[in-house]
Design an enzyme around this catalytic site. Structure first.
Site, PDB file in Angstrom:
ATOM      1  N   LYS A  23      59.495  53.149   9.888  1.00 16.38           N
ATOM      2  CA  LYS A  23      60.350  53.208   8.694  1.00 16.38           C
ATOM      3  C   LYS A  23      60.290  54.600   8.068  1.00 16.38           C
ATOM      4  O   LYS A  23      61.313  55.143   7.636  1.00 16.38           O
ATOM      5  CB  LYS A  23      59.903  52.143   7.696  1.00 16.38           C
ATOM      6  CG  LYS A  23      60.669  52.135   6.377  1.00 16.38           C
ATOM      7  CD  LYS A  23      60.382  50.876   5.580  1.00 16.38           C
ATOM      8  CE  LYS A  23      58.969  50.826   5.059  1.00 16.38           C
ATOM      9  NZ  LYS A  23      58.784  51.615   3.824  1.00 16.38           N
ATOM     10  N   SER A  24      59.101  55.187   8.039  1.00 10.06           N
ATOM     11  CA  SER A  24      58.938  56.508   7.431  1.00 10.06           C
ATOM     12  C   SER A  24      59.744  57.571   8.179  1.00 10.06           C
ATOM     13  O   SER A  24      60.445  58.388   7.568  1.00 10.06           O
ATOM     14  CB  SER A  24      57.457  56.906   7.419  1.00 10.06           C
ATOM     15  OG  SER A  24      56.706  56.009   6.636  1.00 10.06           O
ATOM     16  N   ARG A  28      63.620  59.375   6.941  1.00 10.22           N
ATOM     17  CA  ARG A  28      63.764  60.833   6.903  1.00 10.22           C
ATOM     18  C   ARG A  28      64.914  61.274   7.813  1.00 10.22           C
ATOM     19  O   ARG A  28      65.733  62.122   7.439  1.00 10.22           O
ATOM     20  CB  ARG A  28      62.445  61.497   7.337  1.00 10.22           C
ATOM     21  CG  ARG A  28      61.356  61.436   6.279  1.00 10.22           C
ATOM     22  CD  ARG A  28      59.960  61.651   6.867  1.00 10.22           C
ATOM     23  NE  ARG A  28      58.946  61.798   5.835  1.00 10.22           N
ATOM     24  CZ  ARG A  28      58.422  60.795   5.137  1.00 10.22           C
ATOM     25  NH1 ARG A  28      58.819  59.561   5.367  1.00 10.22           N
ATOM     26  NH2 ARG A  28      57.491  61.020   4.226  1.00 10.22           N
ATOM     27  N   GLY A  76      61.909  51.836  -2.243  1.00 11.62           N
ATOM     28  CA  GLY A  76      61.406  53.009  -2.952  1.00 11.62           C
ATOM     29  C   GLY A  76      61.684  54.318  -2.237  1.00 11.62           C
ATOM     30  O   GLY A  76      62.052  55.319  -2.862  1.00 11.62           O
ATOM     31  N   ARG A 105      59.387  51.817 -11.595  1.00  9.59           N
ATOM     32  CA  ARG A 105      58.717  52.823 -10.750  1.00  9.59           C
ATOM     33  C   ARG A 105      59.207  54.220 -11.127  1.00  9.59           C
ATOM     34  O   ARG A 105      60.411  54.487 -11.117  1.00  9.59           O
ATOM     35  CB  ARG A 105      58.971  52.522  -9.268  1.00  9.59           C
ATOM     36  CG  ARG A 105      58.412  51.182  -8.838  1.00  9.59           C
ATOM     37  CD  ARG A 105      58.702  50.865  -7.390  1.00  9.59           C
ATOM     38  NE  ARG A 105      57.976  51.734  -6.468  1.00  9.59           N
ATOM     39  CZ  ARG A 105      58.020  51.629  -5.145  1.00  9.59           C
ATOM     40  NH1 ARG A 105      58.791  50.690  -4.590  1.00  9.59           N
ATOM     41  NH2 ARG A 105      57.327  52.439  -4.373  1.00  9.59           N
ATOM     42  N   SER A 151      53.051  61.127  -5.189  1.00 14.18           N
ATOM     43  CA  SER A 151      53.525  60.523  -3.951  1.00 14.18           C
ATOM     44  C   SER A 151      54.204  61.578  -3.088  1.00 14.18           C
ATOM     45  O   SER A 151      55.024  62.359  -3.570  1.00 14.18           O
ATOM     46  CB  SER A 151      54.506  59.393  -4.255  1.00 14.18           C
ATOM     47  OG  SER A 151      55.198  59.006  -3.084  1.00 14.18           O
ATOM     48  N   SER A 152      53.871  61.575  -1.804  1.00 14.05           N
ATOM     49  CA  SER A 152      54.463  62.554  -0.890  1.00 14.05           C
ATOM     50  C   SER A 152      55.965  62.366  -0.762  1.00 14.05           C
ATOM     51  O   SER A 152      56.677  63.282  -0.329  1.00 14.05           O
ATOM     52  CB  SER A 152      53.810  62.440   0.487  1.00 14.05           C
ATOM     53  OG  SER A 152      54.056  61.161   1.050  1.00 14.05           O
ATOM     54  N   GLN A 153      56.492  61.196  -1.133  1.00 12.12           N
ATOM     55  CA  GLN A 153      57.933  60.968  -1.018  1.00 12.12           C
ATOM     56  C   GLN A 153      58.724  61.892  -1.936  1.00 12.12           C
ATOM     57  O   GLN A 153      59.845  62.301  -1.603  1.00 12.12           O
ATOM     58  CB  GLN A 153      58.261  59.506  -1.321  1.00 12.12           C
ATOM     59  CG  GLN A 153      57.776  58.549  -0.244  1.00 12.12           C
ATOM     60  CD  GLN A 153      58.086  57.108  -0.574  1.00 12.12           C
ATOM     61  OE1 GLN A 153      58.834  56.805  -1.517  1.00 12.12           O
ATOM     62  NE2 GLN A 153      57.500  56.188   0.171  1.00 12.12           N
ATOM     63  N   ASP A 299      48.862  53.212   2.788  1.00  9.20           N
ATOM     64  CA  ASP A 299      49.604  51.995   3.133  1.00  9.20           C
ATOM     65  C   ASP A 299      48.802  51.008   3.970  1.00  9.20           C
ATOM     66  O   ASP A 299      49.201  49.840   4.096  1.00  9.20           O
ATOM     67  CB  ASP A 299      50.896  52.352   3.882  1.00  9.20           C
ATOM     68  CG  ASP A 299      52.005  52.788   2.943  1.00  9.20           C
ATOM     69  OD1 ASP A 299      51.868  52.562   1.731  1.00  9.20           O
ATOM     70  OD2 ASP A 299      52.992  53.363   3.424  1.00  9.20           O
TER      71      ASP A 299
END
Length: 414
Positions: A23-24, A28, A76, A105, A151-153, A299
């Site tokens: 998913k990550s 991207r 998110g 959030r 958060s790295s996001q 996670d």
């Protein structure tokens, strides 16, 4: 849908499970595909989060009015990445909203950074939180500073749009960096399509992309999803084997640390072509307490905590501050649900401490808090006692076939 799992055992000791793409990585690459339309993805994730992001990007590109509303529900990653993407879509106006939990959030750090680069973004309800209105424009700045422990996001969202900025982007991170592997994943994917990047000390530089050099990218399967199988093997009898595909020995995903972590639980990992073989081996050197800093792989904290509890081991997990702002407050959720099962557990804002349990309470109903990882992390305990997973359908957020895959290896459901 509440799912009752009776006490189970692995019936097929040579099982093989195909796990969908990360998913990550997929999210991207979906954003990069929206920026560079001739990019093709293979083995993309079929998770709810990825499907939501793909649907939004497709609808945005349809001929329509210049003003659109998009609801990303619980996704998110999509909220963070799409905020940055829409900020550079000149002449388009978008409102991004989500579920009631999504509205709790925070998004302010990313919005502030984008505004510093020249973006026009405003809050529709509560300051610092979705929903947000974004008016796309050409961003005229190329340097921004962010706290390093976020958060790295947030950081990845900025890096992903950087190749489209006229002068690229320079990001300075202040303090100790959280989740470095996820930042490195983003940079590696940018490199794969031809973007020049640099990450030295606390400064990240991304150049403008001149020529796309890779048109087809195969997404590696999701290591976070693999974590539940590591837990299943750890709680199984010696000799149990489960094969998972498709994984790389030199993975971009931070959760690949599972290979080393689960050695503590007697799980050996063998790489075979594009698959991994998980084997439960005799381990006479189990540590009394598992101590891990998971700041680079938060996670998998829920999975590890439940594995320790099911194995009768103590653990002290740190580096978990980002878990407070996930689908739920995962630290408090773990404390509540593990306590119902008989655990002695304490949590702080960034850590979890678990004492060895003398027994596991049976037929406990696990609340999942609209959090896919709560459902999947607790499911392996059915190898020890009957257990109920409430709102089991929540797994579709990241691993839609999870329950079917459990049935394939011998888990029993009433």
């Amino acid at each position: 849908m509440n799912l009752y799992l009776t006490k189970s055992e692995i019936k097929n000791p040579k099982s093989k499970i195909n796990i969908t793409g990360s998913k990550s990585e997929t999210n991207r690459l979906l954003l990069l595909q929206a920026l560079y339309s001739n990019l093709v993805l293979e083995n993309a994730s079929n998770s709810d989060d990825s499907e939501v992001m793909l649907e939004v990007l497709k609808n945005f590109q349809l001929p329509t009015s210049n003003s659109q509303l998009f609801d990303i529900h619980h996704a998110g990653t999509a909220m963070r990445f799409l905020t940055a993407y829409f900020a550079i879509q000149e002449g388009k106006e978008v409102v991004l909203t989500g579920s009631s939990r999504m509205k709790e959030r925070p998004i302010q750090i990313l919005v502030t950074a984008l505004k510093a680069l020249g973006a026009t973004i405003s809050y529709e309800e509560k300051e610092g939180f979705p929903p947000i209105k974004i008016i796309g424009k050409n961003l005229n700045q190329f340097k921004v500073t962010l706290p390093a422990n976020i958060s790295s996001q947030y950081i990845s969202a900025l890096l992903l749009i950087a190749p489209k900025l006229e002068q690229g982007l320079e990001v300075t991170l202040e303090g100790e960096i959280t989740s470095i592997p996820y930042i490195k994943m983003t940079l590696a994917l940018l490199n794969e399509i031809g973007v020049q990047t640099a990450f030295e000390s606390n400064v990240i530089k991304v150049d403008k992309l001149k020529t796309l050099n890779s048109n087809v990218i195969t997404v590696e399967s999701d290591w976070s999803s693999a974590s539940y199988w590591y837990s299943i093997v750890a709680l199984s009898e010696i000799g149990t084997e489960i094969k998972l595909s498709s994984f790389k020995e030199n993975s971009l995903q931070g959760d690949a640390v599972l290979v080393e972590i689960y050695k503590h639980f007697g799980v050996a990992t063998t790489f075979e072509n594009s698959s991994i073989l998980l084997t439960k081996i005799e381990n006479s050197n189990l540590p009394v307490t598992i101590e891990l800093d998971l700041k680079n792989a938060p996670d998998i904290a829920q999975t590890i905590a439940v594995t320790c509890f099911g194995s009768g081991l103590a653990c002290h997990l740190t580096g978990l501050h980002t878990l407070k702002i996930k689908e739920t407050d995962r630290l408090e959720a773990l404390k509540t649900e593990l306590t119902k099962l008989g655990a002695i557990i304490s949590v702080t804002n960034d850590s979890l401490t678990l004492q060895p349990a003398e027994k596991i309470n049976e037929n406990v109903s696990i609340v999942t808090y609209q959090d896919h990882r709560m459902a999947m992390a607790f499911a392996p305990l059915a190898l020890k006692v009957p257990i109920v997973i409430e709102n089991a359908e929540v797994v579709s957020k990241s691993y839609p076939t999870f329950w079917e895959d459990l049935k394939c290896v011998g888990f029993l459901f009433d």
